[in-house]
Design a protein around this motif. Structure first.
Motif, PDB file in Angstrom:
ATOM      1  N   SER A 166       0.917  -1.145  -0.111  1.00  0.00           N
ATOM      2  CA  SER A 166       0.088  -0.034   0.219  1.00  0.00           C
ATOM      3  C   SER A 166       0.833   1.288  -0.060  1.00  0.00           C
ATOM      4  O   SER A 166       2.273   1.008   0.124  1.00  0.00           O
ATOM      5  CB  SER A 166      -0.851  -0.003   1.201  1.00  0.00           C
TER       6      SER A 166
ATOM      7  N   TYR B 236      -5.324   8.426   0.046  1.00  0.00           N
ATOM      8  CA  TYR B 236      -4.659   7.052  -0.663  1.00  0.00           C
ATOM      9  C   TYR B 236      -3.920   6.252  -0.099  1.00  0.00           C
ATOM     10  O   TYR B 236      -3.284   5.415  -0.750  1.00  0.00           O
ATOM     11  CB  TYR B 236      -3.822   7.782  -1.958  1.00  0.00           C
TER      12      TYR B 236
ATOM     13  N   LYS C 259      -4.348   3.567   1.629  1.00  0.00           N
ATOM     14  CA  LYS C 259      -4.531   1.891   1.600  1.00  0.00           C
ATOM     15  C   LYS C 259      -4.572   1.638   0.128  1.00  0.00           C
ATOM     16  O   LYS C 259      -4.629   0.261  -0.117  1.00  0.00           O
ATOM     17  CB  LYS C 259      -5.808   1.985   2.137  1.00  0.00           C
ATOM     18  N   ARG C 260      -3.962   2.267  -0.813  1.00  0.00           N
ATOM     19  CA  ARG C 260      -4.159   1.801  -2.109  1.00  0.00           C
ATOM     20  C   ARG C 260      -2.688   1.436  -2.651  1.00  0.00           C
ATOM     21  O   ARG C 260      -1.717   1.663  -1.921  1.00  0.00           O
ATOM     22  CB  ARG C 260      -4.573   3.021  -3.217  1.00  0.00           C
ATOM     23  N   ARG C 261      -2.714   0.795  -3.630  1.00  0.00           N
ATOM     24  CA  ARG C 261      -1.562   0.002  -4.139  1.00  0.00           C
ATOM     25  C   ARG C 261      -1.036   0.982  -5.469  1.00  0.00           C
ATOM     26  O   ARG C 261      -1.764   1.979  -5.835  1.00  0.00           O
ATOM     27  CB  ARG C 261      -1.941  -1.159  -4.943  1.00  0.00           C
TER      28      ARG C 261
ATOM     29  N   GLU D  87      -3.138   1.665  -8.526  1.00  0.00           N
ATOM     30  CA  GLU D  87      -4.263   2.540  -8.461  1.00  0.00           C
ATOM     31  C   GLU D  87      -4.252   3.993  -8.335  1.00  0.00           C
ATOM     32  O   GLU D  87      -5.180   4.707  -8.145  1.00  0.00           O
ATOM     33  CB  GLU D  87      -5.172   2.129  -7.043  1.00  0.00           C
ATOM     34  N   LEU D  88      -2.939   4.426  -8.634  1.00  0.00           N
ATOM     35  CA  LEU D  88      -2.505   5.962  -8.622  1.00  0.00           C
ATOM     36  C   LEU D  88      -2.239   6.579  -9.911  1.00  0.00           C
ATOM     37  O   LEU D  88      -1.706   5.653 -10.748  1.00  0.00           O
ATOM     38  CB  LEU D  88      -1.483   6.114  -7.637  1.00  0.00           C
TER      39      LEU D  88
ATOM     40  N   GLN E 113       0.594  10.880  -8.427  1.00  0.00           N
ATOM     41  CA  GLN E 113       0.448  10.590  -6.980  1.00  0.00           C
ATOM     42  C   GLN E 113       1.539   9.440  -6.794  1.00  0.00           C
ATOM     43  O   GLN E 113       2.106   9.582  -5.659  1.00  0.00           O
ATOM     44  CB  GLN E 113      -1.036   9.831  -6.964  1.00  0.00           C
TER      45      GLN E 113
END
Length: 340
Positions: free
Chosen positions: A91, A126, A128-130, A133-134, A138
């Motif tokens: 993450s 963001y 918790k995102r991988r 996914e950005l 970002q």
């Protein structure tokens, strides 16, 4: 925070010399941009500061301490790369926290540092995102956040914006400049983009074939380039270079005359030099007029969009003020009698 000193730094790969002796004292909190074309040695110079390349001769000092023989992890530096170098399975939080975990930082301190950096970089939504996914911007912020949480003495940036589109590069440029000023961390930034160098740097090092052709504040370098290379590399469109005999300049030792496009004026009256209009580029607020001189030299003139536009194929005269011209000798160095 720290000072950085490069003292007669040289680098050779076998019998090939790639850095020919660079000297600079970087002040605490200063933003230095190392700029130049591909293959000029700018990334090699940065990597020697980072400890990723050995120094053939000379000394690298961080806060007065010689670091030539120290591993990168022992130099109290953090580096942001062109390719982000994020762990795809982690993450955003874990990417930013990874270096601190490896260093054995207490969990509560890790959470605090990551939260502060995430807020600073507007990454809170963001965490918790991988990485997949950005957006590109970002991901670059995550890479910067990973450097910030370490609280290093020196930031090193190696072409961090090269993978972004033009609009995002402009935005990220501003963010990096504001972030560096807010944190006050001494920074070295490598780029081939002279616009990035002009807008980001407190001072810049213009590299040419492994040599620091000029070190100075952006506007100082732009106004008073020390060499023909610097005059041609810094500024867009680049400086026009004319033969001194064609321009009727008879200064001893001068072989080339340089005039920036914005300092040239077109005239329909008789003039010492003339050229044929090839084409014009209307860019909105300004127009670039491209001409060919009698000796086939190509010249660009920058003029306001409201100025009369010459017809293609027409012969026009060229004028400029002597105070705006730059004279260079046969070796490409600025003539002593001309340099400001």
């Amino acid at each position: 925070m720290a000072t950085v000193s490069l003292e007669a730094i040289k680098k050779s790969f076998g019998s090939t010399d790639v850095i020919h002796g660079v000297d600079i004292d970087i002040k605490d909190g200063e933003f230095i941009v190392i700029v130049g074309p591909s293959g000029c040695g700018k990334s090699t110079l940065l990597r020697m500061v980072a400890g990723l390349e050995t120094v053939t001769s000379g000394e690298v000092r961080i806060d007065g301490n010689r670091v030539n023989d120290l591993e990168p992890m022992d130099r109290d530096i953090a580096m942001v790369f062109q390719n982000y170098a994020l762990y795809p399975h982690m993450s955003v939080f874990d990417n930013m926290a990874y270096g601190l975990k490896i260093a054995g930082t207490p969990k509560s301190e890790i959470v605090e540092r990551v939260d502060v950096a995430a807020k600073l970089l507007q990454l809170e939504p963001y965490l918790k995102r991988r990485p997949r996914e950005l957006s590109g911007g970002q991901r670059q912020r995550v890479a910067m956040g990973r450097a910030i949480v370490r609280k290093p003495s020196v930031f090193l940036f190696d072409e961090p914006l090269s993978n972004l589109d033009a609009k995002l590069r402009v935005q990220m440029r501003l963010e990096i400049k504001q972030l560096q000023k807010r944190l006050g961390v001494t920074s070295l930034y490598v780029t081939h983009d002279q616009v990035e160098a002009m807008t980001l740097a407190d001072r810049m090092i213009v590299m040419n074939g492994g040599v620091a052709d000029q070190i100075g504040a952006p506007l100082e370098v732009y106004a008073n380039p020390a060499t023909e290379f610097v005059a041609g590399f810094i500024g867009s469109p680049p400086t026009n270079f004319l033969k001194t005999d064609l321009a009727s300049v008879a200064t001893p030792g001068a072989s080339t005359l340089g005039v920036r496009p914005e300092h040239l004026r077109l005239t329909t009256d008789p003039a010492p030099m003339s050229g044929t209009v090839l084409y014009s580029e209307a860019l909105g607020a300004e127009t670039l007029v491209h001409l060919k001189l009698v000796d086939e030299t190509l010249v660009t003139v920058r003029q306001n969009a409201t100025d009369p536009l010459p017809d293609e194929g027409k012969t026009v005269g060229l004028l400029w003020d002597a105070r705006d011209q730059m004279l260079f000798d046969a070796q490409g160095r600025r003539c002593a009698s001309d340099a400001a």
